[in-house]
Design an enzyme around this catalytic site. Structure first.
Site, PDB file in Angstrom:
ATOM      1  N   SER A 138      15.522 -27.640  38.345  1.00 31.45           N
ATOM      2  CA  SER A 138      14.829 -27.446  37.084  1.00 31.45           C
ATOM      3  C   SER A 138      15.843 -27.411  35.931  1.00 31.45           C
ATOM      4  O   SER A 138      16.641 -28.325  35.795  1.00 31.45           O
ATOM      5  CB  SER A 138      13.960 -26.186  37.144  1.00 31.45           C
ATOM      6  N   ASP A 164       6.213 -34.573  38.814  1.00 31.15           N
ATOM      7  CA  ASP A 164       6.762 -33.228  38.655  1.00 31.15           C
ATOM      8  C   ASP A 164       5.732 -32.322  37.982  1.00 31.15           C
ATOM      9  O   ASP A 164       5.322 -32.574  36.840  1.00 31.15           O
ATOM     10  CB  ASP A 164       8.038 -33.313  37.818  1.00 31.15           C
ATOM     11  N   HIS A 199       7.808 -29.158  42.352  1.00 30.55           N
ATOM     12  CA  HIS A 199       8.904 -28.941  41.414  1.00 30.55           C
ATOM     13  C   HIS A 199       9.950 -28.088  42.112  1.00 30.55           C
ATOM     14  O   HIS A 199       9.673 -26.941  42.466  1.00 30.55           O
ATOM     15  CB  HIS A 199       8.389 -28.227  40.162  1.00 30.55           C
TER      16      HIS A 199
END
Length: 416
Positions: free
Chosen positions: A195, A291, A358
């Site tokens: 991330s 995502d 994710h």
């Protein structure tokens, strides 16, 4: 052996701490965790709990968190064949883009070491168990805590708000400390993150490589870090506006890779897609083609969906209608185009699966478990290991949704 109660608790609810929404500062959920379930059985892993080390030398260098507290990391020592190998993982957790959101952020663990967990469990790529992490389990493994809100790039302050934007100094102070802890003797090193930590990995990859002698094998793994400069469902570029605010507020421009800023504006160089073409260090990009963080916050944010037509789709991919899926297929095409040139290099690797998820390297169920996602019959851990040790194929790109039956899709239990 994993207990049934552990598995059940993971299936019922898992806290996705790195999904911090980059929305307007007025949004009350800006820095809150999000609770989700998955469509596959989740394994939390049995990794070791590792204590927090605060970097005492950081204060004299001005390398402090948003609130002025000391930065820190969690280090679990390697052993055996991995005693001189180092894995440095940069924590993720969104960003703050204005004074209000940064003030809010400094009241929690993403902006202050005063609020950080004193111990973290190492799972996935950080696990110390060979059955959970076959290639890196006995390395020196480090989780670098994220408390600057700017992907370790900031250089500035706002005295009136009591804010310190010192991400670049935190990066340097942390690397200095780890080198003193023995990393200078590494014969191989891997920088990773997911991330916002994936963005940090890409932005600092060549800098990390430069710490070591030329005969050290150094590579980078960016998980869920390919945030695209994309148009949302209302025709706006929310992510570009947000990243522009970060770069301006935190003074990030001077820390961004010169290979990008020499040819593009600073905000463009916060987008990994504009940095990866010029990365000199071998890099592996791990990303889902759909995502969910980007689906919720930059592709179909609530601000672009006042009628709530995307609400169901944001929460659960199974609720997306044909028109919405068509829009998302366009997003997938942009993702593939963004890595096409990068992927052509022999030294680089990619694993882009057509899942609604994710971050997949730090979760045990997606990194390396019996039912983990696969491409070419390779689990993510196997694909990354093959790439790092140059054992074979390093390029894996999925067919379009819904063809992949191995995905661990994220299903949210409330609108975001």
């Amino acid at each position: 052996m994993r207990t049934q109660s552990t598995m059940d608790s993971c299936v019922l609810a898992l806290v996705l701490a790195f999904l911090v929404a980059p929305a307007h500062a007025s949004e009350p959920w800006l820095n809150e965790t999000e609770v989700y379930g998955t469509t596959a059985n989740s394994g939390g892993g049995n990794g070791v709990f590792v204590g927090l080390t605060l970097i005492q030398s950081a204060a004299a260098k001005g390398a402090v968190c948003l609130d002025g507290s000391l930065p820190g990391y969690h280090l679990h020592r390697g052993f055996g064949s991995g005693a001189n190998s180092w894995l440095v993982n940069l924590e993720g957790g969104g960003w703050c883009n204005d004074v209000k959101s940064c003030v809010f952020r400094k009241g929690g663990r993403r902006g202050s070491s005063n609020h950080m967990e004193r111990q973290l469990q190492f799972t996935g790529i950080l696990s110390n168990r060979p059955e959970e992490n076959p290639d890196f389990y006995n390395w020196n493994r480090v989780k670098v805590r994220y408390c600057d809100g700017g992907s370790f790039t900031g250089e500035g302050a706002d005295a009136s708000a009591g804010l310190y934007f010192r991400g670049q100094r935190i990066w340097q102070a942390t690397m200095d400390d780890l080198m003193a802890q023995g990393m200078r003797y590494a014969n191989q090193a891997l920088l990773s993150g997911c991330s916002a930590g994936g963005v940090s990995t890409i932005l600092h990859c060549d800098e990390f490589h430069g710490l070591f002698p030329s005969n050290t094998r150094v590579k980078c793994l960016a998980d869920a870090g390919m945030f695209l400069d994309t148009v949302d469902i209302a025709g706006r570029r929310e992510m570009r506006s947000f990243f522009n605010d970060i770069v301006r507020l935190q003074g990030s421009g001077r820390s961004l890779p010169r290979s990008c800023t020499s040819r593009m504006d600073k905000t463009s160089c916060f987008f990994p897609q504009n940095v990866v073409p010029n990365i000199q260090t071998p890099t592996f990009i791990l990303n889902t083609a759909y995502d969910v963080w980007q689906l919720q916050q930059s592709v179909a944010p609530k601000t672009a969906d006042p009628q709530g037509q995307w609400r169901g789709c944001r929460m659960n991919h199974a609720s997306c209608n044909s028109n919405q899926l068509q829009f998302l297929q366009g997003f997938r095409n942009q993702m593939l185009n963004a890595v096409s040139g990068f992927s052509a290099s022999r030294q680089n690797g990619v694993f882009i699966n057509s899942c609604f998820a994710h971050c997949q390297s730090e979760r045990q169920d997606t990194w390396y478990a019996s039912n983990s996602p696969r491409l070419g019959n390779k689990r993510i851990a196997e694909a990354v290991g093959d790439w790092f040790f140059e054992r074979g194929n390093t390029k894996y790109t999925d067919c379009a949704y819904p063809c992949d039956g191995t995905c661990h899709h994220l299903v949210f239990r409330g609108d975001h």
